[in-house]
Design a protein around this motif. Structure first.
Motif, short mmCIF file in Angstrom:
data_model
loop_
_atom_site.label_atom_id
_atom_site.label_comp_id
_atom_site.label_asym_id
_atom_site.label_seq_id
_atom_site.Cartn_x
_atom_site.Cartn_y
_atom_site.Cartn_z
N LYS A 47 -1.11 9.98 1.09
CA LYS A 47 -2.45 10.36 0.61
C LYS A 47 -2.38 10.84 -0.84
O LYS A 47 -1.54 11.65 -1.20
CB LYS A 47 -3.05 11.48 1.46
CG LYS A 47 -3.12 11.19 2.94
CD LYS A 47 -3.84 9.93 3.27
CE LYS A 47 -5.34 10.05 3.19
NZ LYS A 47 -5.97 8.79 3.69
N GLU A 62 -7.23 2.06 3.96
CA GLU A 62 -7.16 1.54 2.59
C GLU A 62 -5.87 1.93 1.89
O GLU A 62 -5.32 1.13 1.12
CB GLU A 62 -8.38 2.00 1.78
CG GLU A 62 -9.58 1.12 2.07
CD GLU A 62 -10.86 1.61 1.46
OE1 GLU A 62 -10.84 2.68 0.81
OE2 GLU A 62 -11.87 0.93 1.63
N ASP A 63 -5.36 3.13 2.11
CA ASP A 63 -4.14 3.51 1.36
C ASP A 63 -2.85 3.27 2.14
O ASP A 63 -1.78 3.66 1.71
CB ASP A 63 -4.23 4.95 0.86
CG ASP A 63 -4.21 5.96 1.98
OD1 ASP A 63 -3.85 5.60 3.10
OD2 ASP A 63 -4.57 7.12 1.74
N ARG A 103 -6.94 19.55 5.82
CA ARG A 103 -6.59 19.83 4.43
C ARG A 103 -7.21 18.80 3.50
O ARG A 103 -7.78 19.13 2.47
CB ARG A 103 -5.06 19.83 4.30
CG ARG A 103 -4.57 20.32 2.96
CD ARG A 103 -3.06 20.45 2.95
NE ARG A 103 -2.60 21.70 3.52
CZ ARG A 103 -1.50 21.82 4.25
NH1 ARG A 103 -0.79 20.75 4.53
NH2 ARG A 103 -1.13 22.99 4.72
N LEU A 104 -7.13 17.53 3.92
CA LEU A 104 -7.75 16.47 3.12
C LEU A 104 -9.26 16.67 3.03
O LEU A 104 -9.86 16.47 1.97
CB LEU A 104 -7.45 15.10 3.74
CG LEU A 104 -6.07 14.53 3.48
CD1 LEU A 104 -5.82 13.32 4.36
CD2 LEU A 104 -5.93 14.16 2.01
N SER A 131 -10.24 5.71 4.70
CA SER A 131 -9.27 6.01 3.64
C SER A 131 -7.85 5.75 4.14
O SER A 131 -7.00 5.27 3.39
CB SER A 131 -9.43 7.44 3.14
OG SER A 131 -8.80 8.33 4.02
N ASP A 132 -7.59 6.02 5.42
CA ASP A 132 -6.24 5.79 5.95
C ASP A 132 -5.90 4.31 6.01
O ASP A 132 -4.75 3.93 5.82
CB ASP A 132 -6.11 6.40 7.34
CG ASP A 132 -5.84 7.89 7.27
OD1 ASP A 132 -5.15 8.30 6.32
OD2 ASP A 132 -6.32 8.62 8.13
N LEU A 150 -2.95 14.73 -1.24
CA LEU A 150 -1.97 15.69 -0.75
C LEU A 150 -0.79 15.72 -1.73
O LEU A 150 -0.53 14.73 -2.41
CB LEU A 150 -1.46 15.30 0.63
CG LEU A 150 -2.44 15.36 1.80
CD1 LEU A 150 -1.74 14.95 3.08
CD2 LEU A 150 -3.02 16.75 1.95
N LYS A 207 0.84 -1.20 0.00
CA LYS A 207 0.00 0.00 0.00
C LYS A 207 0.87 1.24 0.00
O LYS A 207 2.00 1.22 0.51
CB LYS A 207 -0.90 0.00 1.23
CG LYS A 207 -1.95 -1.10 1.17
CD LYS A 207 -2.78 -1.05 2.43
CE LYS A 207 -3.84 -2.13 2.41
NZ LYS A 207 -4.54 -2.19 3.70
N ALA A 208 0.34 2.32 -0.57
CA ALA A 208 1.14 3.52 -0.78
C ALA A 208 1.71 4.09 0.52
O ALA A 208 2.89 4.39 0.62
CB ALA A 208 0.30 4.57 -1.48
N ARG A 240 -3.35 18.02 8.69
CA ARG A 240 -3.37 17.17 7.51
C ARG A 240 -4.80 16.75 7.18
O ARG A 240 -5.25 16.83 6.03
CB ARG A 240 -2.53 15.92 7.75
CG ARG A 240 -2.54 14.94 6.59
CD ARG A 240 -1.96 13.60 6.98
NE ARG A 240 -3.02 12.71 7.44
CZ ARG A 240 -3.15 11.45 7.05
NH1 ARG A 240 -2.30 10.92 6.23
NH2 ARG A 240 -4.13 10.71 7.51
N ARG A 242 -10.07 19.27 0.54
CA ARG A 242 -9.89 18.84 -0.85
C ARG A 242 -11.04 17.94 -1.31
O ARG A 242 -11.25 17.78 -2.50
CB ARG A 242 -8.57 18.10 -1.01
CG ARG A 242 -7.40 18.98 -0.65
CD ARG A 242 -6.28 19.02 -1.63
NE ARG A 242 -5.45 20.18 -1.32
CZ ARG A 242 -4.16 20.12 -1.05
NH1 ARG A 242 -3.53 18.97 -1.11
NH2 ARG A 242 -3.48 21.20 -0.76
N SER A 243 -11.75 17.30 -0.38
CA SER A 243 -12.90 16.49 -0.81
C SER A 243 -14.17 17.05 -0.18
O SER A 243 -14.97 16.34 0.39
CB SER A 243 -12.70 15.03 -0.43
OG SER A 243 -12.48 14.92 0.95
#
Lengths: 211, 224
Positions: free
Chosen positions: A88, B79-80, B16-17, B76-77, A91, A84-85, B13, B20-21
């Motif tokens: 984000k 998943e990525d 900001r996220l 989301s945290d 960002l 996984k990356a 952070r 953006r969404s």
């Protein structure tokens, strides 16, 4: 500098053993390559060492004490670069690294040199989602370099990288070992460079024998 | 280790996220306004009837709006892979949970509190109840975010965990709903709202101390 001896490490998923009782050691300045076929549990083993899998069993001997594998990640700072990356997509490169630097309490002044090092300088204002697969890998490498950890856990470090990228990973790994760092990585069998400081742990053989 | 600085970077952070969404983020707020705006059309414009049900309706809508947005806290945290990076940092996981809950409240709970006067007018809430409505929402919505974080942490590993999340979290939301509306009802009836408000404050303190620890523990189980 301590060596870490892992004893009787095993992990079961849904009552089925992913890998048996493993014994291996991590020593300063040496890398441990985990080999095995797809599904033999290479990634799972890295995740066990990273402390992500709470149900893992086994213990770690260090100096004159023994601690459960579950608590190992609290004992030794480690960096993990997985499939996984880890950053984000919404960002920018710089915003991502600034957060990680704050999280790991490392030096923000290192961000620019590190980006130059991994070849992402000039892309620092691009959003994570705008990066190519290879660049994403390079960003993950930058994040790892900014995390002052003695143990690096790298899952498939060469995936998606071009020739230059592979050379870069090799250099970074060698430098980390020269600093007496420790390294644990997975590989599907072939490794582009031979290291004299390399140990190999084979997974899945006992399983194959029994079936 | 400077925990406050880490908390601040995390909140920065996440804000900001969120910005953006923002389209996705405003959904719960729109949902809330729509529900409250449609209510007078549904039950008729009779002021007395609306005033009777005002506090309950606003609270139910606030509760459902919060629930709609709970999934944003961790998914989301996880998943990525950002959660893995936070996990291997030396920062306690419960501290990270706290930061994420604070941001969740700032982007979902706080707008509800700020919108309360508008909602009160739409529902013909008597003047006497307005200040207490705002107070009860200000004390109650952080509790909703905190309790919700435990539920999300438990269900984040499940692909379609929405229904399970509601079943887990809704029963725990009921006391907040009861004391929130009771405070407003008391104020309208000319009694002191202090009792229910203090109970809400106690719930907030209780959730603030225990929810981050519980959610961190649940998150660990979900990740494995």
């Amino acid at each position: 500098m301590n060596s870490y001896h892992f004893r009787q490490i095993c992990y079961e998923r849904d009552d089925e053993s992913v890998f048996g009782r493993l014994n291996f050691s991590l020593e300063p300045g040496r890398m441990l390559v985990i080999e095995g076929q797809n599904g033999s549990g290479k990634t799972t083993l890295l995740r066990v060492v990273a402390g992500f899998l709470d149900m893992a069993e086994g213990f770690v001997e260090v100096a004159d004490q023994t601690l459960p594998i579950r608590d190992f990640h609290e004992y030794l700072p480690l960096a993990y670069a997985g499939h996984k990356a880890g950053f984000k997509d919404d960002l920018t490169v710089l915003e991502n690294l600034r957060f990680l630097v704050a999280l790991h309490e490392s030096d923000p002044g290192q961000i620019e040199p590190t980006l130059q090092r991994v070849g992402l300088w000039g892309w620092e204002d691009n959003l994570g989602r705008a990066l190519s697969a290879g660049q994403r890998k390079r960003l993950a490498l930058a994040a790892m370099l900014l995390h002052p950890a003695r143990l690096w856990l790298m899952d498939e470090p060469f995936a998606n990288l071009d020739g230059q990228g592979i050379a870069l990973v090799n250099t970074l790994m060698r430098e980390h070992l020269q600093r007496d760092g420790m390294l644990m990585t997975t590989s599907h069998g072939t490794f582009p460079l031979e290291y004299s400081h390399m140990d190999i742990l084979r997974l899945g053989e006992s399983k194959g024998d029994s079936s | 280790m400077n925990l406050l600085r880490i908390l601040w970077s995390l909140i920065q952070r996440d804000l900001r996220l969120a910005w953006r969404s923002r389209g996705e983020l405003l959904n719960p707020v729109f949902f809330l306004i729509l529900v409250i705006a449609l209510f007078p059309l549904g039950v008729g414009p009779e002021g007395k009837l609306l005033a009777r049900i005002a506090s309950g309706t606003v609270w139910v809508a606030a509760l459902l709006a919060t629930m709609l947005s709970l999934d944003l806290i961790f998914r989301s945290d996880v998943e990525d892979g950002s959660m893995e990076q936070m996990f291997v940092s030396q920062t306690p996981l419960s501290w990270i949970v706290l930061g994420k809950v604070i941001t969740h409240w700032l982007v979902t709970g706080l707008p509800l509190v700020l919108l309360a006067p508008l909602l009160a007018i739409l529902m013909h809430l008597p003047q006497a109840g307005l200040v207490v409505l705002i107070q009860s929402l200000a004390l109650g919505t952080p509790v909703l975010s905190l309790i919700g974080s435990v539920g999300v942490a438990l269900t984040v590993g499940i692909r379609k965990g929405g229904m399970l999340l509601s079943l887990l979290v809704l029963p725990l939301y009921v006391p907040v709903l009861i004391f929130g509306t009771a405070a407003v009802e008391n104020a309208i009836a000319g009694m002191s709202p202090a009792g229910p408000l203090l109970i809400l404050a106690a719930m907030l303190l209780f959730a603030l101390t225990l929810a981050p620890l519980t959610a961190a523990w649940a998150l660990k189980i979900s990740l494995s």
